[in-house]
Design a protein around this motif. Structure first.
Motif, short mmCIF file in Angstrom:
data_model
loop_
_atom_site.label_atom_id
_atom_site.label_comp_id
_atom_site.label_asym_id
_atom_site.label_seq_id
_atom_site.Cartn_x
_atom_site.Cartn_y
_atom_site.Cartn_z
N SER A 35 0.82 -1.22 0.00
CA SER A 35 0.00 0.00 0.00
C SER A 35 0.86 1.27 0.00
CB SER A 35 -0.95 0.01 1.20
OG SER A 35 -0.21 0.08 2.40
N ASP A 36 2.17 1.12 0.21
CA ASP A 36 3.08 2.27 0.23
C ASP A 36 3.74 2.53 -1.13
OD1 ASP A 36 2.74 2.63 3.05
OD2 ASP A 36 4.15 0.99 3.40
N THR A 37 3.42 1.72 -2.15
CA THR A 37 4.17 1.80 -3.40
C THR A 37 3.63 2.82 -4.40
OG1 THR A 37 2.89 0.01 -4.40
CG2 THR A 37 4.94 -0.60 -3.27
N ASN A 38 4.52 3.20 -5.30
CA ASN A 38 4.16 4.09 -6.41
C ASN A 38 4.00 3.24 -7.68
OD1 ASN A 38 6.76 3.51 -7.38
ND2 ASN A 38 7.62 5.37 -6.50
N LEU A 39 3.86 3.87 -8.82
CA LEU A 39 3.66 3.14 -10.09
C LEU A 39 4.89 2.35 -10.52
CD1 LEU A 39 1.66 5.86 -12.05
CD2 LEU A 39 0.79 3.81 -10.90
N VAL A 82 13.36 2.76 -1.84
CA VAL A 82 12.93 1.90 -0.75
C VAL A 82 11.94 0.91 -1.35
CG1 VAL A 82 11.75 1.82 1.49
CG2 VAL A 82 13.27 3.75 0.93
N ARG A 83 12.05 -0.36 -0.94
CA ARG A 83 11.22 -1.41 -1.54
C ARG A 83 10.21 -1.97 -0.54
NH1 ARG A 83 15.95 -5.27 -2.98
NH2 ARG A 83 16.44 -4.61 -0.88
N VAL A 84 9.21 -2.61 -1.07
CA VAL A 84 8.26 -3.33 -0.23
C VAL A 84 9.03 -4.35 0.59
CG1 VAL A 84 6.33 -4.96 -0.25
CG2 VAL A 84 6.31 -2.97 -1.77
N GLY A 85 8.73 -4.44 1.85
CA GLY A 85 9.43 -5.37 2.74
C GLY A 85 10.61 -4.75 3.44
N ASP A 86 10.98 -3.52 3.08
CA ASP A 86 12.08 -2.86 3.79
C ASP A 86 11.58 -2.38 5.15
OD1 ASP A 86 13.86 -3.22 1.73
OD2 ASP A 86 13.90 -1.11 1.11
N LEU A 87 12.44 -2.51 6.14
CA LEU A 87 12.19 -1.93 7.44
C LEU A 87 12.89 -0.56 7.41
CD1 LEU A 87 11.18 -2.06 10.34
CD2 LEU A 87 13.27 -3.30 10.94
N VAL A 88 12.11 0.50 7.47
CA VAL A 88 12.63 1.86 7.37
C VAL A 88 12.76 2.43 8.78
CG1 VAL A 88 12.13 4.20 6.55
CG2 VAL A 88 11.71 2.24 5.08
N HIS A 89 13.93 2.99 9.06
CA HIS A 89 14.20 3.66 10.33
C HIS A 89 14.40 5.14 10.02
CE1 HIS A 89 14.96 -0.31 11.99
NE2 HIS A 89 15.81 -0.52 11.00
N VAL A 90 13.63 5.99 10.67
CA VAL A 90 13.73 7.43 10.48
C VAL A 90 14.29 8.00 11.78
CG1 VAL A 90 12.51 9.54 9.88
CG2 VAL A 90 11.74 7.35 8.95
N LYS A 91 15.53 8.48 11.71
CA LYS A 91 16.23 9.00 12.90
C LYS A 91 16.25 10.52 12.84
CE LYS A 91 19.23 4.98 13.19
NZ LYS A 91 19.21 4.58 14.58
#
Length: 186
Positions: A35-39, A82-91
């Motif tokens: 649900s976070d993806t673009n085209l 960033v890809r689907v399944g990536d764990l994103v850390h925002v510091k």
């Protein structure tokens, strides 16, 4: 809503004790889904920008001890997709404070949720927040107290960015005033 007070105004206000950089430093983590993806099938930049704003807002609220609103975003850089399944850390952390505003520096890292490889930096941004009271009026913020050489460098760089933001705003205002005086209706 950025900090533009004069030194005289600052001198008349009671002193607010400073807070160390580490007091409000925050990491927000999120697993990216379809649900976070673009085209293109990668994570939409707007999703990352919202996470950046959320983390920066948490830091600004923690540092200022109350509500703070986004005044501007500078230099949002997307370094890697960033890809689907990536764990994103925002510091995020406070880099600099003025009278009512704060610059928050944000680094975005991503790692595969199911791998042990180290996280890769995929983005960065600088945001300016203004602390507000219950009526939405700007309110004082505590000074940030840099703790490390890196924190001191980030504070100095933030002051340079602030100088550039103010100079750019002034130059644009002067251009618009000059054009209006010449009869241009923009």
């Amino acid at each position: 809503m950025t900090d533009q007070s004069t030194e005289a105004e600052q001198d008349t206000d009671p002193e607010i004790p400073g807070k160390p950089t580490s007091a409000s430093r925050t990491t927000l983590s999120h697993i990216m889904t379809h649900s976070d993806t673009n085209l293109l099938g990668t994570v939409h930049g707007g999703v990352i920008m919202k996470l950046v704003d959320d983390a920066a807002g948490a830091v600004a609220g923690r540092h200022s001890g109350g509500p703070a609103v986004t005044a501007s975003m500078d230099e949002m850089a997307f370094l890697e997709p960033v890809r689907v399944g990536d764990l994103v850390h925002v510091k995020a952390q406070v880099n600099w404070t003025g009278r009512t505003s704060m610059e928050i520096g944000v680094r975005v890292l991503a790692e595969r949720w199911n791998e042990s490889a180290p996280a890769t930096q995929v983005g960065s941004a600088y945001l300016v927040f203004t602390a507000v009271d219950a009526d939405g009026k700007p309110r004082r913020v505590p000074p940030v107290v840099p703790e490390t050489d890196r924190d001191r460098r980030r504070c100095q760089e933030a002051q340079i960015r602030r100088t550039h933001r103010l100079a750019r705003r002034r130059a644009i205002r002067e251009l618009r005033e000059r054009r209006a005086a010449e009869g241009f209706q923009d």
